[in-house]
Design an enzyme around this catalytic site. Sequence first.
Site, mmCIF file in Angstrom:
data_model
loop_
_atom_site.group_PDB
_atom_site.id
_atom_site.type_symbol
_atom_site.label_atom_id
_atom_site.label_comp_id
_atom_site.label_asym_id
_atom_site.label_seq_id
_atom_site.Cartn_x
_atom_site.Cartn_y
_atom_site.Cartn_z
ATOM 1 N N LYS A 137 -2.247 -3.636 -6.122
ATOM 2 C CA LYS A 137 -3.299 -2.815 -5.508
ATOM 3 C C LYS A 137 -4.683 -3.142 -6.070
ATOM 4 C CE LYS A 137 -2.217 -0.746 -2.767
ATOM 5 N NZ LYS A 137 -1.878 -1.229 -1.391
ATOM 6 N N GLY A 138 -4.841 -4.380 -6.525
ATOM 7 C CA GLY A 138 -6.145 -4.791 -7.057
ATOM 8 C C GLY A 138 -6.958 -5.620 -6.074
ATOM 9 N N ARG A 151 -3.859 -9.811 -2.381
ATOM 10 C CA ARG A 151 -3.576 -10.372 -1.060
ATOM 11 C C ARG A 151 -4.845 -10.893 -0.410
ATOM 12 N NH1 ARG A 151 -0.048 -13.064 1.391
ATOM 13 N NH2 ARG A 151 1.448 -11.759 0.281
ATOM 14 N N ARG A 193 -5.805 2.155 3.317
ATOM 15 C CA ARG A 193 -5.355 3.490 3.713
ATOM 16 C C ARG A 193 -6.303 4.554 3.150
ATOM 17 N NH1 ARG A 193 -0.557 1.192 1.577
ATOM 18 N NH2 ARG A 193 1.021 0.662 3.133
ATOM 19 N N THR A 194 -6.411 5.663 3.850
ATOM 20 C CA THR A 194 -7.213 6.777 3.356
ATOM 21 C C THR A 194 -6.488 7.451 2.195
ATOM 22 O OG1 THR A 194 -8.111 7.151 5.565
ATOM 23 C CG2 THR A 194 -8.316 8.951 3.982
#
Length: 406
Positions: free
Chosen positions: A162-163, A166, A370-371
């Site tokens: 989540k950094g 990708r 995503r929110t």
Amino acid sequence: MAPPGPAGAHPASAEPLSRSIFQKFLLMLCSLLMSLYVFYCLAERCQSLAGPAVRPSGGGDEAGAPGRGALAGGPRNLAVWPAAAHRKRLLQLRQWRGRRPPAQRDDGEEAAWEEEPPGLAGGPGGSGAGSSVAEAPPGTLALLLDEGSKQLPQAIIIGVKKGGTRALLEFLRVHPDVRAVGAEPHFFDRSYDKGLAWYRDLMPRTLEGQITMEKTPSYFVTHEAPARISAMSKDTKLIVVVRDPVTRAISDYTQTLSKRPDIPTFESLTFKNRTTGLIDTSWSAIQIGIYAKHLEHWLRHFPIGQMLFVSGERLISDPAGELGRVQDFLGLKRIITDKHFYFNKTKGFPCLKKAEGSSKPHCLGKTKGRTHPEIDREVVRRLREFYRPFNLKFYQMTGQDFGWDG
């Protein structure tokens, strides 16, 4: 002797003569155009055969220059061919083969890049205004499939989850000298017992001068990964994309929540005891963000100069700037620049204007951006206090202030 014709016969005889000259002119013009077309086709065929028919020329500064080679079997200086053309062909082939529905990853998340099914694009280096061309004939594609060889990766994006790993990988794949595995191999954390031969076979084919890469964010927090990668090659270049650990933890939770809506709240998972404010470091979403602790394991096997730390925040606000640093670190020419990106306000992420092999922009997929759920401000404050000493130590270790505590 034939009697002379009537006086009006001279114009009639001149007309067939001029028509004959005109027909000869057309025939010559058609022959010239046909010759040019045949020459063009032969030149294109030679380029498509560059892998099997061309070997690197040996010795000397000129021979060793990147992107040049001599014809195999002939004199050393008989002919010199630029390798950029067949590198471009390989890149086009990669895009041609890559237009498929998003693959499911091991963690259940779809590939995070939206792809369109266009024809092969012809612009050098990726996302410029390359013109579309028809698909290569089957024979040429078969030859391209056999070009190059599979190598173990010379560079790995090892973290963090989540950094922005990708996005970084997909941006790098625009570069013609970067070949990368799309899916995460998870070799050094889950499949090490399968051996390096199995790992190598996962890699794409590369030509001389190209870099093989992969990305698996969980490597950064896997205790055995540093020693295993070092055993493969002590010269491996390592890239770590880091992000404000509080924001990263919330993003991690948001991803899990999208798959398992029944999980406890972020607040209840964060604390061992809400009253005392004791943070539960056993929760992976919290543990991953203690970057200094994980980096200590890596520095036992790799020098800090062999690692590049990319800011996940700057990858969003200034993607070309961060990609410039990455290209320098990898020893690549700076091909990916500002002209490749535009900011998508809806997603809140940068997108590629027009990647190689595409007629439309490429943006992060629906699984990205995503929110985030609303988190109690007091919880966020306590998390920032918890991470602050670890962040400061990480700044000292890397020589970079990422500004998470400003």
